[in-house]
Design a protein around this motif. Structure first.
Motif, PDB file in Angstrom:
ATOM      1  N   LYS A 143       1.290  -0.928  -0.067  1.00  0.00           N
ATOM      2  CA  LYS A 143      -0.107  -0.417   0.083  1.00  0.00           C
ATOM      3  C   LYS A 143       1.357   1.236  -0.262  1.00  0.00           C
ATOM      4  O   LYS A 143       2.181   2.168   1.242  1.00  0.00           O
ATOM      5  CB  LYS A 143      -0.959   0.155   0.995  1.00  0.00           C
ATOM      6  CG  LYS A 143      -2.399   1.102   1.371  1.00  0.00           C
ATOM      7  CD  LYS A 143      -2.998   0.903   2.220  1.00  0.00           C
ATOM      8  CE  LYS A 143      -3.898   2.241   2.714  1.00  0.00           C
ATOM      9  NZ  LYS A 143      -4.698   2.157   1.131  1.00  0.00           N
ATOM     10  N   LYS A 175      -3.075  10.657  -7.030  1.00  0.00           N
ATOM     11  CA  LYS A 175      -3.153  12.080  -6.741  1.00  0.00           C
ATOM     12  C   LYS A 175      -2.723  13.233  -6.853  1.00  0.00           C
ATOM     13  O   LYS A 175      -0.888  12.891  -6.447  1.00  0.00           O
ATOM     14  CB  LYS A 175      -4.136  11.942  -5.140  1.00  0.00           C
ATOM     15  CG  LYS A 175      -5.186  10.718  -5.048  1.00  0.00           C
ATOM     16  CD  LYS A 175      -5.988  11.053  -3.813  1.00  0.00           C
ATOM     17  CE  LYS A 175      -7.589  10.012  -4.493  1.00  0.00           C
ATOM     18  NZ  LYS A 175      -8.343  10.586  -3.132  1.00  0.00           N
ATOM     19  N   GLU A 193     -11.457  14.145  -7.453  1.00  0.00           N
ATOM     20  CA  GLU A 193     -11.329  12.910  -7.731  1.00  0.00           C
ATOM     21  C   GLU A 193      -9.748  12.181  -7.197  1.00  0.00           C
ATOM     22  O   GLU A 193      -9.159  11.496  -7.057  1.00  0.00           O
ATOM     23  CB  GLU A 193     -12.391  12.237  -8.011  1.00  0.00           C
ATOM     24  CG  GLU A 193     -14.123  11.770  -7.459  1.00  0.00           C
ATOM     25  CD  GLU A 193     -13.815  10.788  -7.044  1.00  0.00           C
ATOM     26  OE1 GLU A 193     -13.366  10.108  -6.581  1.00  0.00           O
ATOM     27  OE2 GLU A 193     -15.173  11.160  -5.894  1.00  0.00           O
ATOM     28  N   SER A 203      -6.896  14.909   5.377  1.00  0.00           N
ATOM     29  CA  SER A 203      -7.336  13.422   5.145  1.00  0.00           C
ATOM     30  C   SER A 203      -9.122  13.450   4.317  1.00  0.00           C
ATOM     31  O   SER A 203      -9.491  12.584   3.900  1.00  0.00           O
ATOM     32  CB  SER A 203      -8.022  13.843   7.078  1.00  0.00           C
ATOM     33  OG  SER A 203      -7.025  13.554   7.668  1.00  0.00           O
ATOM     34  N   LYS A 204      -8.888  14.212   3.420  1.00  0.00           N
ATOM     35  CA  LYS A 204      -9.751  14.619   2.842  1.00  0.00           C
ATOM     36  C   LYS A 204      -9.153  14.223   1.035  1.00  0.00           C
ATOM     37  O   LYS A 204      -9.628  13.606   0.331  1.00  0.00           O
ATOM     38  CB  LYS A 204     -10.747  15.827   2.599  1.00  0.00           C
ATOM     39  CG  LYS A 204     -11.611  16.139   3.736  1.00  0.00           C
ATOM     40  CD  LYS A 204     -12.655  15.016   3.923  1.00  0.00           C
ATOM     41  CE  LYS A 204     -14.144  15.422   5.536  1.00  0.00           C
ATOM     42  NZ  LYS A 204     -14.950  14.220   5.636  1.00  0.00           N
ATOM     43  N   GLU A 259      -6.482   9.284   1.525  1.00  0.00           N
ATOM     44  CA  GLU A 259      -6.794   7.985   1.914  1.00  0.00           C
ATOM     45  C   GLU A 259      -6.192   8.123   3.979  1.00  0.00           C
ATOM     46  O   GLU A 259      -4.882   7.860   3.408  1.00  0.00           O
ATOM     47  CB  GLU A 259      -6.615   7.480   1.373  1.00  0.00           C
ATOM     48  CG  GLU A 259      -8.213   5.516   2.535  1.00  0.00           C
ATOM     49  CD  GLU A 259      -8.152   4.513   1.880  1.00  0.00           C
ATOM     50  OE1 GLU A 259      -8.666   3.894   2.559  1.00  0.00           O
ATOM     51  OE2 GLU A 259      -7.541   4.193   0.249  1.00  0.00           O
ATOM     52  N   TYR A 307      -5.177   6.777   7.077  1.00  0.00           N
ATOM     53  CA  TYR A 307      -4.641   5.144   7.303  1.00  0.00           C
ATOM     54  C   TYR A 307      -5.515   4.744   8.305  1.00  0.00           C
ATOM     55  O   TYR A 307      -5.706   5.270   9.580  1.00  0.00           O
ATOM     56  CB  TYR A 307      -3.348   4.785   7.462  1.00  0.00           C
ATOM     57  CG  TYR A 307      -2.401   4.733   6.114  1.00  0.00           C
ATOM     58  CD1 TYR A 307      -1.625   3.556   5.659  1.00  0.00           C
ATOM     59  CD2 TYR A 307      -2.155   5.668   5.574  1.00  0.00           C
ATOM     60  CE1 TYR A 307      -1.284   2.618   4.638  1.00  0.00           C
ATOM     61  CE2 TYR A 307      -1.174   5.700   4.099  1.00  0.00           C
ATOM     62  CZ  TYR A 307      -0.573   4.179   3.442  1.00  0.00           C
ATOM     63  OH  TYR A 307      -0.011   4.069   2.683  1.00  0.00           O
ATOM     64  N   LYS A 308      -6.005   3.579   9.035  1.00  0.00           N
ATOM     65  CA  LYS A 308      -6.698   3.385  10.013  1.00  0.00           C
ATOM     66  C   LYS A 308      -5.443   2.509  11.105  1.00  0.00           C
ATOM     67  O   LYS A 308      -6.334   3.198  12.173  1.00  0.00           O
ATOM     68  CB  LYS A 308      -7.044   1.740   9.783  1.00  0.00           C
ATOM     69  CG  LYS A 308      -8.474   2.345   8.322  1.00  0.00           C
ATOM     70  CD  LYS A 308     -10.003   3.287   8.850  1.00  0.00           C
ATOM     71  CE  LYS A 308     -10.588   3.279   7.755  1.00  0.00           C
ATOM     72  NZ  LYS A 308     -10.017   3.153   6.698  1.00  0.00           N
TER      73      LYS A 308
END
Length: 918
Positions: free
Chosen positions: A275, A362, A442, A471-472, A475, A477-478
């Motif tokens: 990732k 992005k 996007e 954060s928007k 993505e 990270y969890k």
């Protein structure tokens, strides 16, 4: 509940042990993530970058076995041994790969490989033998082929006998795999489902069914013979979905997959998929002459780091010309943030960024686009310009997805932009027109001048919270690697620059300030200290030769203390590093000048970069260090703004380089701009910043001698609302000069220790930062379970929610602690982690400790680990229903509900065993 269920899908309960194998042979540099993501990695042994990786001291606990690529059946002209290859050994040319096919019938050639080639590669963990069937392009007769086959088998057997601990991988060694059974470890084959055309174009192609069937039969036979089977397929890296599907298909057949590009340059997919965490941050050289002063580094980087990303700062032109980035970068990069103001060739930048956007990366623009703000360019990013806000034109911020933060937006002469597919925004009305100076889309987004930051005199103030904005854009990270915390406690660091070591204490002139710091601070606060000296201040060949014997003896007494690690603060304390280097190069020398004080006025000394770094380290190790200690850290002096070359020398010397940065947010300056990043990229190397600034800043350049107490504000404001920094007590030796400054130190130490921290050495923090940047975040291709692999110094993962962590179903997880709205997950030293969350608390949890975990075993309700602290050990754990055995017997143990608190008066080591009911 929803979040917990989501986490259960992301964090794996499996203890996957699948072999992960990579091949990165033809492209530099090797991503450091690869050293943790793969178990085996085949590399080019002659690559400069491979050699650098192998010798990098901070990668010493990499998990990967590095396997040297060896072309056995072909001789490559660029190899350093090619000139020794005799013409008699050449059968012909392989024009596709521009190499020469060798004659495996020749025993002389086989002996040449064994005696000249392989001994040069003995530092590697194994050998990948390639081009084993190339001779079949020229040899057709049965006897010739049999001789070549026998010689090849002989080569493999002798290799294994000579290097029994080395892995041996054979590429398509089907003709010899029966003969080499038990000698070679794996059979590698290419193009099972997807390959490339065997011509100059090397185009990607699906394999014919009959070719796949033929190869399957060979591979299944290899499995029956006991080999590990590795399959390399070639898929365009832009089609990541096809790469993943192909890898999964190979995996389901029982083979180890590696699906990559046709040149094996990118980070392919094996049993795990990386990732990407890197964010490329592009700045204009026309705007910033040095990367450390760029807005991207100073203002944006800390918040990307907090989100778990690895910012990589690079000048625009250098990135555009970078062959690796131009080839493909979506394998390791998640996004680009570009501050293109002032860039001279906007059309070139537009073309390059458009290509990256089409690769699925992005892109976010800061302040301006860096190319002409016209519809013919902006339309490629789905943006339309309807006009331009003129100077002094009135406007109103009609709506915003974000609350305004430190300042209201200020707009002036902006293009009035309207993007397609706006997700988050600031919407402005000017006259009858509506436009969006900030938008998240996007493909990424943009924040034009005045919409993210506003310049107010010397302050750069945020219009919106950068953490919420990014954060928007990217993505979150969890699971986020964290360098502020270990075993549930905030880290405390102390380091001392050696300035004025020779000085006298005002309140006790018979003592040098270094003696005061030693006796009143270092000995009375027996926590880890990283202490440095300036060679030119204390050595006989320095500024004070008469006092040198005493000064050196004081230094030895400090360095001999158990709670001190050694650091150098240079030879002549450069005040302006890069200016000195320029002088050295332009006029051949850089000496002290009364009007231009770039370093200390050491008589006869001509500035020499190697003397400052390597020389000062060698002096300390030879003259001042105890037998069991060496210098671990090099602390930058003066402006702490070294060049790439200077930083390179610290890496080559095997020491951590630290200092610089500007984190000193406080009540008088409560702005986010005063929180700095972990460090800064200088070309291929990374300078690590001091987490928090030194007392010189807080005392207003050493005028308010008690002013260092304000660092407590910084500790508090980097703890809430986000714990973004460890505590760092950073000061100079001259803090021992004044009663007021000494009292300030005592107050700062006492306050920091009252917070129940985990004290560590600065070198340990530095390793955490480097591990943060190289950690591999992986998804298993079979079930999308999530695995984190890293160096052993990175001991905490952060979850930005309050959750429970199931230690029994996790891997490498010692425990966790909920702190506010955040959960800190504590890790062992294995470098291989799986985090399982649950709706309920686990049967066993190490809540916090001021000691580090040395080992950890968890199996079937049984837990065993050792903790080692630098101070008397403290431990809090929750273990309802568990039988505990703690050795040695604690001086104090109390139980409060299910919480067990253990502490010692002197002991710094403890062994814990727990037997828990399932």
């Amino acid at each position: 509940m929803t979040f917990i269920i989501t986490l259960l899908c992301i964090f794996s309960f499996s203890m996957a042990k699948d072999l992960s194998v990579g091949f990165m042979i033809y492209g530099d540099p090797i991503p450091e993530e690869a050293l943790y993501a793969f178990d085996w990695l085949v590399v080019d042994p002659d690559s400069t970058h491979t050699k650098r990786v192998m010798n990098a001291f901070y990668l010493r606990d990499r998990r990967v076995k590095l396997i040297a690529y060896v072309s056995v059946g072909e001789a490559e002209p660029y190899r350093n041994y090619f000139k020794e290859v005799k013409k008699d050994w050449i059968l012909g040319e392989n024009k596709v790969w521009k190499s020469y096919v060798t004659d495996l019938r020749s025993e002389e050639y086989i002996n040449f490989l064994l005696e000249r080639v392989f001994p040069r590669l003995k530092q590697f963990d194994g050998f990948f033998l390639d081009t084993l069937d190339s001779h079949q392009l020229f040899l057709k007769e049965g006897r010739d082929l049999e001789t070549a086959r026998n010689n090849l088998a002989k080569l493999v057997k002798i290799l294994k006998q000579t290097y029994p601990d080395k892995l041996i991988l054979l590429n398509r060694g089907f003709e010899v795999m029966e003969a080499t059974r038990g000698y070679a470890d794996a059979i590698v084959a290419e193009s099972l489902f997807h390959g490339i055309t065997y011509d100059e174009k090397k185009e990607y192609k699906p394999m014919k069914a009959e070719d796949t069937q033929w190869l399957m039969e060979k591979l299944n036979k290899a499995v029956r013979l006991g080999y590990k089977v590795i399959v390399i397929d070639y898929v365009d890296p832009r089609d990541r979905d096809l790469q993943l599907r192909t890898a999964r298909k190979i995996y389901e057949l029982g083979f180890v997959p590696y699906v990559s590009d046709k040149y094996l340059r990118t980070f392919g997919v094996s049993s795990y998929k990386l990732k990407p965490r890197r964010i490329l941050m592009l700045y204009s050289r026309e705007l910033y002459k040095d990367p450390s002063i760029s807005k991207l580094s100073r203002i944006i980087q800390p918040w990307l780091e907090y989100l778990g990303y690895v910012p990589v700062l690079m000048e625009i032109e250098r990135a555009i010309l970078d062959d690796r980035l131009n080839y493909f970068m979506g394998d390791i990069y998640a996004g680009i943030v570009v501050e293109g103001s002032g860039y001279k060739d906007g059309e070139k930048l537009h073309k390059w960024l458009l290509k990256k956007k089409e690769e699925g990366i992005k892109v976010f623009f800061l302040d301006s686009f860096g190319f002409p703000e016209e519809n013919q360019y902006l339309k490629d990013f789905g943006i339309k310009v309807i006009g331009r806000l003129s100077l002094g034109q009135s406007y109103i911020a009609e709506s915003s997805s974000f609350e305004f933060f430190e300042v209201q937006p200020v707009f002036d002469r902006l293009p009035m932009t309207i993007p397609n597919g706006v997700k988050e925004h600031i919407k402005v009305r000017a006259g009858g027109a509506v436009f969006y100076p900030l938008a998240v889309t996007e493909w990424g987004g943009y924040a034009l001048f005045g919409s993210l930051t506003v310049q107010h005199e010397d302050l750069t103030l945020f219009v919106v919270d950068p953490l919420k904005l990014f954060s928007k854009v990217f993505e979150p990270y969890k699971l986020v690697p964290d360098v502020t915390t270990e075993n549930g406690r905030r880290i405390l660091l102390v380091h001392i620059d050696g300035d004025a070591f020779f000085g006298r204490a005002d309140f006790e002139p018979s003592k040098n300030v270094a003696e005061v710091i030693r006796d009143e601070i270092i000995r009375k606060y027996p926590i880890p200290h990283t202490v440095s000296i300036i060679e030119g201040e204390i050595a006989p060949h320095g500024l004070y030769p008469k006092e040198a014997p005493k000064l050196e003896e004081i230094a030895r007494s400090i360095f001999s203390l158990d709670n001190v690690e050694l650091a150098s603060h240079t030879f002549s304390h450069p005040f302006k590093w890069q200016e000195l280097e320029i002088l050295e190069k332009t006029i051949g020398e850089a000496v002290y000048h009364k009007d231009v004080a770039f370093n200390l006025p050491i008589e006869g000394y001509k500035f020499d970069l190697r003397r400052e770094i390597e020389g000062s380290i060698e002096y300390i190790n030879r003259q001042l260090a105890p037998k069991d200690k060496k210098v671990k850290v090099f602390l930058w002096s003066g402006d702490a703004n070294p060049s790439e070359e200077a930083i390179r020398q610290t890496y080559e010397a095997g020491v951590y380089n630290i200092n610089g940065g500007y984190t000193w947010i406080n009540r008088e300056n409560p702005y986010r701009m005063f929180i700095g990043p972990m460090g800064v990229n200088k070309g291929e190397y990374f300078q690590i910043y001091a987490p928090i600034m030194n007392e010189n800043i807080y005392t207003n350049l050493w005028t308010d001698f008690y002013g260092f107490v304000r660092v407590i504000d910084t500790f508090l404001m980097t703890e809430k609302p986000y714990r973004i920094k460890p505590m760092n007590i950073y000061y100079h030796m001259y803090s021992g000069q004044k009663i007021a400054s000494l009292e300030a130190l005592r107050k700062v130490y006492s306050w920091a220790l009252s917070q129940e921290p985990i004290p560590l050495f600065l070198s340990e923090y530095a390793q955490k930062v480097l591990d943060f940047r190289s950690a591999a975040f992986l998804e298993h291709i079979a079930d999308q379970s999530f695995i984190v692999r890293s160096g052993s110094a990175l001991r905490t993962l952060r979850i930005d929610r309050r959750v429970h962590v199931d230690t029994s179903r996790s891997k490498g997880v010692v425990g966790y602690k909920q702190h506010g709205d955040v959960t800190y997950v504590s890790l062992d030293a294995s470098g291989d982690y799986v985090v399982a969350v649950s709706e309920n608390p686990p049967a066993f949890n190490v809540l916090s400790s001021n000691g580090r975990v040395l080992d950890f075993i968890q199996k079937d309700g049984y837990y065993r680990f050792t903790l080692k602290a630098y101070v008397p050990l403290e431990l809090e754990l929750v273990a309802p229903g568990c039988k505990l055995q703690v050795s040695p017997t604690p001086d104090k143990q109390e139980k409060i509900g299910s919480l067990v608190k253990i502490s010692y008066v002197r002991n710094k080591d403890v062994r814990v065993e727990a037997y828990c009911k399932k």
